[in-house]
Design an enzyme around this catalytic site. Structure first.
Site, PDB file in Angstrom:
ATOM      1  N   ASN A  86       0.859  -1.184   0.000  1.00 41.31           N
ATOM      2  CA  ASN A  86       0.000   0.000   0.000  1.00 41.31           C
ATOM      3  C   ASN A  86       0.894   1.233   0.000  1.00 41.31           C
ATOM      4  O   ASN A  86       1.851   1.312   0.786  1.00 41.31           O
ATOM      5  CB  ASN A  86      -0.905   0.002   1.237  1.00 41.31           C
ATOM      6  CG  ASN A  86      -1.908  -1.127   1.220  1.00 41.31           C
ATOM      7  OD1 ASN A  86      -2.442  -1.468   0.167  1.00 41.31           O
ATOM      8  ND2 ASN A  86      -2.170  -1.712   2.375  1.00 41.31           N
ATOM      9  N   HIS A  99       6.606  -1.501   3.589  1.00 43.77           N
ATOM     10  CA  HIS A  99       6.434  -2.907   3.954  1.00 43.77           C
ATOM     11  C   HIS A  99       5.707  -3.641   2.845  1.00 43.77           C
ATOM     12  O   HIS A  99       4.831  -3.088   2.183  1.00 43.77           O
ATOM     13  CB  HIS A  99       5.689  -3.060   5.283  1.00 43.77           C
ATOM     14  CG  HIS A  99       4.414  -2.269   5.378  1.00 43.77           C
ATOM     15  ND1 HIS A  99       4.400  -0.923   5.643  1.00 43.77           N
ATOM     16  CD2 HIS A  99       3.117  -2.637   5.237  1.00 43.77           C
ATOM     17  CE1 HIS A  99       3.153  -0.496   5.671  1.00 43.77           C
ATOM     18  NE2 HIS A  99       2.343  -1.507   5.421  1.00 43.77           N
TER      19      HIS A  99
HETATM   20  P1  5GP Z   1      -0.653  -0.620   5.747  1.00 45.65           P
HETATM   21  O1  5GP Z   1      -2.112  -0.268   5.804  1.00 45.65           O
HETATM   22  O2  5GP Z   1       0.206   0.523   6.191  1.00 45.65           O
HETATM   23  O3  5GP Z   1      -0.233  -1.225   4.448  1.00 45.65           O
HETATM   24  O4  5GP Z   1      -0.478  -1.814   6.785  1.00 45.65           O
HETATM   25  C1  5GP Z   1       0.025  -1.671   8.072  1.00 45.65           C
HETATM   26  C2  5GP Z   1      -0.082  -3.016   8.729  1.00 45.65           C
HETATM   27  O5  5GP Z   1       0.678  -2.994   9.925  1.00 45.65           O
HETATM   28  C3  5GP Z   1      -1.522  -3.398   9.141  1.00 45.65           C
HETATM   29  O6  5GP Z   1      -1.882  -4.626   8.498  1.00 45.65           O
HETATM   30  C4  5GP Z   1      -1.463  -3.522  10.653  1.00 45.65           C
HETATM   31  O7  5GP Z   1      -2.251  -4.580  11.155  1.00 45.65           O
HETATM   32  C5  5GP Z   1       0.022  -3.738  10.915  1.00 45.65           C
HETATM   33  N1  5GP Z   1       0.485  -3.204  12.183  1.00 45.65           N
HETATM   34  C6  5GP Z   1       0.267  -1.955  12.665  1.00 45.65           C
HETATM   35  N2  5GP Z   1       0.863  -1.794  13.859  1.00 45.65           N
HETATM   36  C7  5GP Z   1       1.494  -2.971  14.135  1.00 45.65           C
HETATM   37  C8  5GP Z   1       2.295  -3.419  15.235  1.00 45.65           C
HETATM   38  O8  5GP Z   1       2.555  -2.709  16.208  1.00 45.65           O
HETATM   39  N3  5GP Z   1       2.765  -4.692  15.165  1.00 45.65           N
HETATM   40  C9  5GP Z   1       2.498  -5.520  14.099  1.00 45.65           C
HETATM   41  N4  5GP Z   1       3.015  -6.741  14.160  1.00 45.65           N
HETATM   42  N5  5GP Z   1       1.759  -5.125  13.048  1.00 45.65           N
HETATM   43  C10 5GP Z   1       1.255  -3.865  13.063  1.00 45.65           C
END
Ligand code: 5GP
Ligand code: ZN
Length: 116
Positions: A86, A99
């Site tokens: 994303n 990521h």
């Molecule tokens: P994005 O929406 O930015 O692509 O995804 C961020 C991802 O990071 C989400 O799927 C969310 O569940 C994960 N995430 C957010 N905070 C944490 C955290 O503190 N630890 C872990 N393991 N995952 C996280």
């Protein structure tokens, strides 16, 4: 980056279930899994988004794409998986440290792209 959640995980200041670590990358389980297998693969270098990638990051990104299927297999994805990056507001990015989501399981994932 001081306040970046994923940099804190890299520094060990926030716990995470790590599935892979090397000098350049870290992979750990997503805290809110969207499927039976859901982990995040990140560079240790703080790069906010895919839009911030520069020419000197090519090898790092190549390594991450090389790692993704190997780590997916190690997590039990024997018959495919999905990768998602994303990017920015429109992409729905919530954590601004680059990521790759790797998502899978036994069952086929729902379609993400619906053609008009
Ligand atoms: P994005 O929406 O930015 O692509 O995804 C961020 C991802 O990071 C989400 O799927 C969310 O569940 C994960 N995430 C957010 N905070 C944490 C955290 O503190 N630890 C872990 N393991 N995952 C996280
Ligand atoms: Zn960071």
């Amino acid at each position: 980056m001081e306040n970046c959640i994923f940099c804190k995980i890299i520094r060990g200041e926030i716990p995470a279930t790590k599935i892979h670590e090397d000098e350049d990358t870290l992979a750990f389980l997503d805290i809110h899994p969207a499927a039976p297998v859901h982990f995040l693969l990140i560079p240790k270098l703080h790069i906010a988004t895919l839009s911030d990638i520069d020419v000197q990051h090519q090898q790092l990104l190549g390594k991450m794409l090389w790692l993704a299927p190997r780590l997916a297999a190690s997590q039990g994805c024997t018959d495919g998986f999905r990768t998602i990056i994303n990017t920015g507001r429109v992409g729905g990015q919530e954590v601004f440290h680059l990521h790759i989501h790797v998502i899978g399981g036994k069952d086929r994932l729902p379609a993400m792209i619906h053609h008009g």
